[in-house]
Motif scaffolding. Structure first.
Motif, PDB file in Angstrom:
ATOM      1  N   LEU A  24       2.859 -22.719  -9.232  1.00 20.35           N
ATOM      2  CA  LEU A  24       1.921 -23.373  -8.382  1.00 20.35           C
ATOM      3  C   LEU A  24       1.675 -24.831  -8.813  1.00 20.35           C
ATOM      4  O   LEU A  24       1.540 -25.747  -7.858  1.00 20.35           O
ATOM      5  CB  LEU A  24       0.662 -22.639  -8.435  1.00 20.35           C
ATOM      6  CG  LEU A  24       0.394 -21.554  -7.587  1.00 20.35           C
ATOM      7  CD1 LEU A  24      -0.952 -20.534  -7.787  1.00 20.35           C
ATOM      8  CD2 LEU A  24       0.596 -21.519  -6.226  1.00 20.35           C
ATOM      9  N   GLU A  25       1.582 -24.892 -10.087  1.00 28.41           N
ATOM     10  CA  GLU A  25       1.531 -26.266 -10.416  1.00 28.41           C
ATOM     11  C   GLU A  25       2.730 -27.310 -10.076  1.00 28.41           C
ATOM     12  O   GLU A  25       2.636 -28.381 -10.089  1.00 28.41           O
ATOM     13  CB  GLU A  25       1.149 -26.419 -12.025  1.00 28.41           C
ATOM     14  CG  GLU A  25      -0.185 -25.782 -12.700  1.00 28.41           C
ATOM     15  CD  GLU A  25      -0.237 -25.517 -14.066  1.00 28.41           C
ATOM     16  OE1 GLU A  25      -1.309 -25.470 -14.355  1.00 28.41           O
ATOM     17  OE2 GLU A  25       0.920 -25.541 -14.827  1.00 28.41           O
ATOM     18  N   GLY A  26       3.852 -26.476 -10.107  1.00 25.65           N
ATOM     19  CA  GLY A  26       5.088 -27.188  -9.686  1.00 25.65           C
ATOM     20  C   GLY A  26       4.878 -27.749  -8.119  1.00 25.65           C
ATOM     21  O   GLY A  26       5.545 -28.723  -7.893  1.00 25.65           O
ATOM     22  N   TYR A  27       4.078 -26.947  -7.454  1.00 29.32           N
ATOM     23  CA  TYR A  27       3.966 -27.342  -5.943  1.00 29.32           C
ATOM     24  C   TYR A  27       2.906 -28.376  -5.791  1.00 29.32           C
ATOM     25  O   TYR A  27       2.975 -29.013  -4.946  1.00 29.32           O
ATOM     26  CB  TYR A  27       3.709 -25.903  -5.266  1.00 29.32           C
ATOM     27  CG  TYR A  27       4.785 -25.026  -4.877  1.00 29.32           C
ATOM     28  CD1 TYR A  27       6.103 -25.620  -4.496  1.00 29.32           C
ATOM     29  CD2 TYR A  27       4.592 -23.631  -5.264  1.00 29.32           C
ATOM     30  CE1 TYR A  27       7.026 -24.796  -4.369  1.00 29.32           C
ATOM     31  CE2 TYR A  27       5.730 -22.872  -5.106  1.00 29.32           C
ATOM     32  CZ  TYR A  27       7.188 -23.416  -4.485  1.00 29.32           C
ATOM     33  OH  TYR A  27       8.010 -22.662  -4.556  1.00 29.32           O
ATOM     34  N   LEU A  28       1.841 -28.116  -6.639  1.00 33.36           N
ATOM     35  CA  LEU A  28       0.716 -29.174  -6.410  1.00 33.36           C
ATOM     36  C   LEU A  28       0.648 -29.659  -7.929  1.00 33.36           C
ATOM     37  O   LEU A  28       0.121 -29.392  -8.782  1.00 33.36           O
ATOM     38  CB  LEU A  28      -0.631 -27.962  -6.324  1.00 33.36           C
ATOM     39  CG  LEU A  28      -0.431 -26.974  -5.178  1.00 33.36           C
ATOM     40  CD1 LEU A  28      -1.890 -26.035  -5.092  1.00 33.36           C
ATOM     41  CD2 LEU A  28      -0.658 -27.824  -3.690  1.00 33.36           C
ATOM     42  N   VAL A  29       1.026 -31.130  -7.657  1.00 34.90           N
ATOM     43  CA  VAL A  29       1.218 -31.750  -8.932  1.00 34.90           C
ATOM     44  C   VAL A  29       0.008 -32.701  -9.272  1.00 34.90           C
ATOM     45  O   VAL A  29      -0.315 -32.730 -10.361  1.00 34.90           O
ATOM     46  CB  VAL A  29       2.557 -32.732  -8.688  1.00 34.90           C
ATOM     47  CG1 VAL A  29       2.885 -33.758 -10.040  1.00 34.90           C
ATOM     48  CG2 VAL A  29       3.704 -31.888  -8.593  1.00 34.90           C
ATOM     49  N   SER A  30      -0.604 -33.347  -8.205  1.00 36.40           N
ATOM     50  CA  SER A  30      -1.982 -34.321  -8.556  1.00 36.40           C
ATOM     51  C   SER A  30      -2.949 -33.447  -8.945  1.00 36.40           C
ATOM     52  O   SER A  30      -3.261 -32.311  -8.565  1.00 36.40           O
ATOM     53  CB  SER A  30      -2.002 -35.110  -7.337  1.00 36.40           C
ATOM     54  OG  SER A  30      -2.872 -34.296  -6.401  1.00 36.40           O
TER      55      SER A  30
END
Length: 251
Positions: A24-30
């Motif tokens: 999920l962190e890879g998709y949602l970076v900011s």
């Protein structure tokens, strides 16, 4: 044999859950986008949920306020499922120190199981330091450990969401409020009067505490306009710091 099998399942579920978090962190970076992660995350077994119990509107408003001060030292009292702890790690600086104090089997939320601590440690960014104290926030021993975790440096942001009784939240504020630097932030969850926040459905006393302190500080309230049941109160610590009487731990 059963204990070994359970341990193997726990380890497997933990690895898969952390992998899901990283995905999920890879998709949602900011940091702005990552507010959604605790709500979107679905893990495995013991680690299935980290969703915050707070209103999405209220906790998002607080999240943005915390991001504005980019805290280097964060204290959370009351962690439970871990969703807010994850958010503070995202709102804080890359090299921040975060300290969680949570009472196992506590009346107001029930704490979290020991295996979940490994998932919570994974919330920290690579340069951050995460301390998890599964202890009573009201004891002198815990208070000293919190100070040691921060090396005696002042706290930038404290989220008080543990003991919801009037006496409990007042004591947490009295003990830990003075640790927060001038210009820092202290937030309280459940500032609206309500029943059902305890395991036995009892009334909380956070609203009484909030009403007693809010006029003495620069404060804001985040209250869900659609479902105004809980509420979050936020105060900014003045130049002279938090001044309270009886700021001592329980004997």
């Amino acid at each position: 044999m059963n204990a070994l099998i359970n341990r193997l399942y726990l380890d497997k579920h933990l690895r898969k859950s952390i992998a899901r978090l990283r995905e999920l962190e890879g998709y949602l970076v900011s940091p702005v986008a990552r507010f959604a992660i605790p709500f979107a995350y679905v893990g495995y077994g013991e680690f299935k949920k980290v969703r915050p119990v707070q209103s999405g509107y209220e906790i998002e408003s607080l999240y943005h306020a915390v991001r504005e001060i980019a805290p280097r030292r964060v204290l959370e009292i009351g962690t439970h499922r871990g969703g807010t702890l994850y958010l503070w790690a995202q709102a804080a600086r890359d090299n921040a120190t975060l300290v969680s104090v949570d009472l196992p089997a506590g009346k107001f939320g029930g704490g979290y199981s020991a295996p979940r601590a490994e998932l919570y440690r994974a919330f920290a960014q690579p340069e951050q330091t995460m301390h998890l104290l599964r202890e009573d926030s009201h004891t002198q021993e815990t208070f000293q450990k919190v100070q040691d975790c921060f090396s005696g440096d002042p706290v930038d942001f404290a989220f008080i969401d543990g003991d919801h009784s009037y006496e409990g939240v007042t004591q947490d504020f009295a003990m830990y409020g003075p640790l927060v630097r001038p210009g820092g932030l202290i937030a309280f969850h459940d500032i609206l009067p309500r029943h059902g926040a305890t395991r036995d459905g009892g009334h909380t006393g956070v609203d009484r505490h909030w009403n007693a302190v809010k006029d003495h500080y620069d404060t804001r309230e985040f209250i869900d306009p659609i479902d105004p049941r809980m509420g979050i109160g936020l105060l900014r610590v003045p130049e002279g710091g938090v001044r309270v009487e009886g700021a001592t731990a329980a004997e």
